[in-house]
Design an enzyme around this catalytic site. Structure first.
Site, PDB file in Angstrom:
ATOM      1  CD  GLU A 103      24.174  50.065  46.786  1.00 30.24           C
ATOM      2  OE1 GLU A 103      25.212  50.209  47.457  1.00 30.24           O
ATOM      3  OE2 GLU A 103      23.876  50.798  45.826  1.00 30.24           O
ATOM      4  CD  GLU A 123      24.045  53.605  50.595  1.00 39.43           C
ATOM      5  OE1 GLU A 123      22.918  53.721  51.117  1.00 39.43           O
ATOM      6  OE2 GLU A 123      24.456  52.537  50.109  1.00 39.43           O
TER       7      GLU A 123
HETATM    8  C1  3H9 Z   1      27.956  52.656  50.984  1.00 35.40           C
HETATM    9  O1  3H9 Z   1      27.670  51.523  51.233  1.00 35.40           O
HETATM   10  C2  3H9 Z   1      28.125  53.216  49.590  1.00 35.40           C
HETATM   11  C3  3H9 Z   1      27.632  52.295  48.514  1.00 35.40           C
HETATM   12  O2  3H9 Z   1      26.266  52.513  48.249  1.00 35.40           O
HETATM   13  C4  3H9 Z   1      28.327  52.577  47.205  1.00 35.40           C
HETATM   14  C5  3H9 Z   1      29.801  52.390  47.187  1.00 35.40           C
HETATM   15  C6  3H9 Z   1      30.403  52.611  45.817  1.00 35.40           C
HETATM   16  N1  3H9 Z   1      32.852  51.355  56.960  1.00 35.40           N
HETATM   17  O3  3H9 Z   1      28.770  52.247  64.744  1.00 35.40           O
HETATM   18  P1  3H9 Z   1      29.618  51.347  65.547  1.00 35.40           P
HETATM   19  C7  3H9 Z   1      33.152  50.970  62.068  1.00 35.40           C
HETATM   20  S1  3H9 Z   1      28.259  53.780  52.210  1.00 35.40           S
HETATM   21  C8  3H9 Z   1      33.918  51.463  57.768  1.00 35.40           C
HETATM   22  O4  3H9 Z   1      30.263  51.875  66.765  1.00 35.40           O
HETATM   23  P2  3H9 Z   1      27.323  49.783  66.214  1.00 35.40           P
HETATM   24  C9  3H9 Z   1      32.960  52.168  62.981  1.00 35.40           C
HETATM   25  O5  3H9 Z   1      33.730  53.273  62.532  1.00 35.40           O
HETATM   26  C10 3H9 Z   1      28.083  52.852  53.728  1.00 35.40           C
HETATM   27  N2  3H9 Z   1      33.835  51.375  59.108  1.00 35.40           N
HETATM   28  O6  3H9 Z   1      28.856  49.995  65.909  1.00 35.40           O
HETATM   29  C11 3H9 Z   1      33.452  51.610  64.292  1.00 35.40           C
HETATM   30  O7  3H9 Z   1      34.873  51.629  64.277  1.00 35.40           O
HETATM   31  P3  3H9 Z   1      35.711  51.915  65.611  1.00 35.40           P
HETATM   32  C12 3H9 Z   1      26.663  52.623  54.092  1.00 35.40           C
HETATM   33  C13 3H9 Z   1      32.640  51.154  59.642  1.00 35.40           C
HETATM   34  O8  3H9 Z   1      27.191  48.357  66.561  1.00 35.40           O
HETATM   35  C14 3H9 Z   1      33.000  50.152  64.240  1.00 35.40           C
HETATM   36  O9  3H9 Z   1      32.793  49.854  62.870  1.00 35.40           O
HETATM   37  N3  3H9 Z   1      26.580  52.011  55.392  1.00 35.40           N
HETATM   38  C15 3H9 Z   1      31.495  51.036  58.849  1.00 35.40           C
HETATM   39  O10 3H9 Z   1      26.815  50.828  67.152  1.00 35.40           O
HETATM   40  C16 3H9 Z   1      31.737  49.876  65.000  1.00 35.40           C
HETATM   41  O11 3H9 Z   1      30.738  50.786  64.558  1.00 35.40           O
HETATM   42  C17 3H9 Z   1      26.459  52.741  56.513  1.00 35.40           C
HETATM   43  O12 3H9 Z   1      26.397  53.953  56.466  1.00 35.40           O
HETATM   44  C18 3H9 Z   1      31.643  51.131  57.447  1.00 35.40           C
HETATM   45  N4  3H9 Z   1      30.597  50.997  56.625  1.00 35.40           N
HETATM   46  O13 3H9 Z   1      26.580  50.058  64.835  1.00 35.40           O
HETATM   47  C19 3H9 Z   1      26.422  51.992  57.808  1.00 35.40           C
HETATM   48  N5  3H9 Z   1      30.428  50.841  59.657  1.00 35.40           N
HETATM   49  O14 3H9 Z   1      35.322  50.826  66.543  1.00 35.40           O
HETATM   50  C20 3H9 Z   1      27.408  52.592  58.781  1.00 35.40           C
HETATM   51  C21 3H9 Z   1      30.922  50.809  60.909  1.00 35.40           C
HETATM   52  O15 3H9 Z   1      37.115  51.882  65.148  1.00 35.40           O
HETATM   53  N6  3H9 Z   1      27.492  51.882  60.032  1.00 35.40           N
HETATM   54  N7  3H9 Z   1      32.240  50.996  60.904  1.00 35.40           N
HETATM   55  O16 3H9 Z   1      35.239  53.269  66.090  1.00 35.40           O
HETATM   56  C22 3H9 Z   1      26.539  51.916  60.977  1.00 35.40           C
HETATM   57  O17 3H9 Z   1      25.483  52.481  60.810  1.00 35.40           O
HETATM   58  C23 3H9 Z   1      26.835  51.254  62.286  1.00 35.40           C
HETATM   59  O18 3H9 Z   1      28.235  51.127  62.397  1.00 35.40           O
HETATM   60  C24 3H9 Z   1      26.219  49.850  62.454  1.00 35.40           C
HETATM   61  C25 3H9 Z   1      26.772  49.201  63.747  1.00 35.40           C
HETATM   62  C26 3H9 Z   1      24.701  49.994  62.565  1.00 35.40           C
HETATM   63  C27 3H9 Z   1      26.570  48.962  61.308  1.00 35.40           C
END
Ligand code: 3H9
Length: 711
Positions: A103, A123
């Site tokens: 975004e 999301e």
């Molecule tokens: C959003 O954006 C809403 C908006 O539209 C509007 C807002 C008003 N936040 O998955 P991994 C942590 S909603 C906090 O093992 P990978 C995860 O918990 C968001 N923490 O790594 C982990 O912590 P720990 C939309 C996050 O390399 C560590 O990072 N975005 C977030 O296999 C490593 O993660 C998503 O839904 C986060 N956003 O995969 C994307 N993301 O080591 C969500 C990760 O302590 N994330 N962490 O357990 C993912 O899909 C994967 O983490 C990603 C990396 C592909 C990025």
């Protein structure tokens, strides 16, 4: 959290918040400050980039639980600031530009993307919609239909596709953050001074092909069909509709905010965010920090369906595996079956011929563990019949041939790992690997810790699960481990409900209405009714004096109705895999009730659901109490990935605690009431931990609200 520097006349703002540069408060402030710095420095353009492995991967998900995402500057405000920047802005996207990260990029005037990067709006997987302008800008940039597809599926796009859709303006060869930022700075240098109004996405018109009513009517219906009961996909369509209908961009944004707030406050978002963190917790083994041993080759003993599926798991990841069975015919049949399964994937376009060849070359066969190929494996998975003595005999052989340090794993669903390990001189290298059937498809793996399993063994088997692409959960050693232990009471009550007045559909329908893929009786038909029957015959000591014996389940097995594989079980499957009510079964059950002297009665759907689900949850608390499960969220993962529990309910433990009306206090009370009315087994005896937590929850509910702070 964000550092600004001027390179020539171009400002470079690098966002830095490991591990994924999530857009928490400090990052949001950093971006606003960075834009101001760029303006103050008179930069001709501003590049936004991510430090480390990625462009921001979204809002900070942990902030949703605390409401921290509403602290100013909110992401929406940051993005509005970018939208109104007085100089051209360029997003330098590498890694995973997801959610709020994308975004941010959509509010920039240009997007430069690494050829290896992914972008998307996931999301929906968190029960949300893109709430920082994504639902308003993406359709303006690429059109309503592709935008809805991206947002309702949550699936990421590669750079080539993003460029084709007009989402990425330039794809660059660089992969790392430094390289992509450098390329984006070069791109920005070449831009003319001043903002080109046609590059401001929020100012673009939005046209809907075929008219608003027809387009969005069809889009909502399509989303509803695919949504599996989830609300977020439907509200995504509504938000895009607002983009098309609202009198101004700002009015559309405000509708998006309302819909986002509705989702964020609802149970679905809470459950799905719980699942997000639960998935990331499972691999952490409490108290173990030993490094895993390398697994470069494996051997699977037993060429049955399970053994073949497990061998495929290794081959799918390019790990050479020897399938061992003393019967050459069984090996030949299984190898044929594996090839046929891969060929079916080739026919569906899911696998290339080359990959099929590579996978088949990974699998070799042997008719004896004395075969030299067997002694070099790093890891063995024994997958023979569920008979303790047979498994012990194989482990004795393995002990004799396996090299020191090799992992000896048993694929059992109910047997005692310690008894199996006792057949070896190296119980520290033994553990359970409970694959779910079909092993090459089902994502769940329960790794079972024996009392002597070493930290290194556990670290290795957990790493192996991840390498195989499984959700690997660590379980303790007990009958049924986590999943099958918890469904024992669930299944037994399903038989007793039949005895007391239900027909199969009465039992399965309320469970399906909750959202599970199938009810307990349908599940048994799929798995095979003989599985439970054989366990009851082989392990009679599972039934103590306090347990009512499920004789009806024995009787249906003895009638030869073993489920889908015999085209008849609790339902009729003569015409296919769909369960069809069978009058023979209804008659059979009624006669059984009469024989047992049971007066059949009408049983409400509520009672059916409670009597199936409550023993399951109670047993989950006992698993925690006894250390069989490391954490409550691990149990939820077992049910989401092994038993078709709906994600939108977060798993049985999350459902019981946060979604079922009355929470834990009511659950504990209901459990005790049903247990007294139907003392069918120890699974009704309330877990001490559950009672304790229910009391804490009741006390918290009864406590007066803290007095509002006065100025
Ligand atoms: C959003 O954006 C809403 C908006 O539209 C509007 C807002 C008003 N936040 O998955 P991994 C942590 S909603 C906090 O093992 P990978 C995860 O918990 C968001 N923490 O790594 C982990 O912590 P720990 C939309 C996050 O390399 C560590 O990072 N975005 C977030 O296999 C490593 O993660 C998503 O839904 C986060 N956003 O995969 C994307 N993301 O080591 C969500 C990760 O302590 N994330 N962490 O357990 C993912 O899909 C994967 O983490 C990603 C990396 C592909 C990025």
């Amino acid at each position: 959290m964000a550092t600004f520097k001027l390179i020539g006349r171009v400002g470079l703002l690098k966002i830095s918040s490991p591990p994924v540069n999530a857009l928490g408060l400090a990052v949001r402030k950093g971006i606003v400050d960075g834009i101001a710095q760029a303006e103050k420095a008179g930069a001709k353009a501003l590049v936004l980039a991510g430090d480390g492995v990625t462009f921001p991967a979204g809002a900070d998900i942990a902030e949703f639980a605390t409401g921290g995402h509403r602290t100013q500057p909110t992401l929406g405000e940051v993005i509005e600031r970018l939208d109104k920047a007085s100089m051209p802005t360029v997003a330098a996207m590498h890694g995973t530009a997801l959610g709020g990260g994308l975004e941010v990029a959509l509010a920039c005037h240009w997007r430069v993307m690494s050829k290896a990067a992914k972008c998307g709006l996931p999301e929906v997987h968190l029960g949300l919609l893109p709430g920082a302008g994504g639902t308003q800008r993406l359709p303006r940039l690429i059109g309503c239909a592709p935008a809805i597809k991206i947002m309702t599926s949550g699936a990421p796009l590669g750079a080539a596709e993003a460029a084709k859709l007009g989402l990425a303006d330039e794809v660059v060869a660089a992969v790392d953050g430094e390289g992509v930022a450098e390329a984006a700075v070069g791109f920005a240098e070449a831009l003319a001074d001043g903002v080109d109004p046609s590059r401001v996405v929020s100012a673009r018109p939005l046209e809907v092909e075929g008219g608003v009513e027809a387009f969005f009517g069809a889009a909502r219906e399509g989303a509803r069909k695919a949504a599996k009961g989830e609300l977020a996909p439907l509200l995504i369509v509504d938000a895009v509709r607002a983009a098309a209908e609202a009198p101004s961009f700002e009015a559309g944004l405000s509708r998006e905010s309302e819909l986002f707030a509705q989702l964020a406050a609802g149970p679905e978002a809470r459950a799905l965010q719980h699942v997000f963190f639960a998935e990331r917790q499972i691999s952490k083994v409490v108290g173990v920090d030993a490094p895993p041993r390398p697994i470069e080759s494996a051997a699977v003993i037993g060429a049955g369906t399970m053994g073949g599926g497990i061998a495929m798991c290794f081959a799918n990841k390019g790990i050479p595996v020897t399938l061992v069975d003393k019967s050459p015919e069984a090996l030949e049949t299984r190898i044929g079956g594996i090839r046929a399964a891969y060929e079916a994937n080739v026919a569906k376009g899911k696998l290339s011929e080359d990959k099929l060849g590579a996978r088949m070359r990974c699998i070799s066969t042997a008719t004896s563990l004395d075969d030299p190929a067997c002694s070099t494996a790093d890891l063995y998975v024994e997958a023979v019949f569920e008979r303790l003595e047979l498994k012990k005999a194989i482990f004795k052989e393995l002990d004799a041939i396996a090299k020191p340090g090799a992992l000896l794993c048993t694929n059992t669903s109910t047997l005692d790992i310690d008894k199996i390990a006792s057949a070896t001189s190296r119980p520290q290298d033994v553990c359970g690997t409970h694959f779910f059937s079909p092993a090459n498809i089902m994502p769940l793996l329960e790794n079972v810790r024996g009392s002597a399993s070493s930290g290194e063994t556990l670290a290795t088997v957990m790493a192996m699960g991840k390498k195989l692409g499984k959700k690997a959960v660590l379980a303790g050693n007990c009958f049924g481990f986590i999943g099958n232990r918890m469904i024992e009471g669930y299944c037994r009550e399903s038989y007793f409900l039949l005895e007391e007045g239900c027909v199969p559909r009465d039992v399965d329908a309320p469970v399906r209405a909750l959202g599970l893929a199938m009810g307990p009786l349908q599940m048994q038909d799929l798995a095979g009714i003989d599985i439970g029957y054989n366990i009851r015959k082989d392990q009679p000591d599972l039934y103590g004096p306090a347990d009512r014996y499920p004789l009806l389940a024995d009787r249906i097995a003895e009638a030869g109705r073993l489920g889908q594989k015999t085209k008849a079980g609790w339902y009729d499957y003569a015409a296919g895999r769909n369960p069809v009510d069978d009058p023979w079964v209804a008659d059979f059950i009624e006669k059984f009730s009469a024989e047992q002297g049971v007066t059949r009665r009408a049983i409400s759907a509520e009672e059916v659901l409670d009597r199936c689900m409550l023993p399951m949850v109670n047993e989950g608390f006992k698993c925690l109490e006894e250390g069989i499960a490391q954490r409550e969220s691990d149990i939820d993962i077992v049910f989401l990935y092994g038993y078709g529990f709906p994600r939108r309910l977060g798993g049985p433990m999350h459902w019981a605690r946060h979604i079922r009306e009355g929470g834990l206090p009511k659950l504990a009370a209901d459990l005790q009431r049903y247990g007294a009315e139907h003392p069918n087994g120890t699974y009704w005896t309330p877990s001490a931990l559950l009672l304790e937590e229910a009391a804490v929850a009741a006390e918290a509910e009864a406590a007066p609200e803290p007095a509002a702070a006065t100025a």
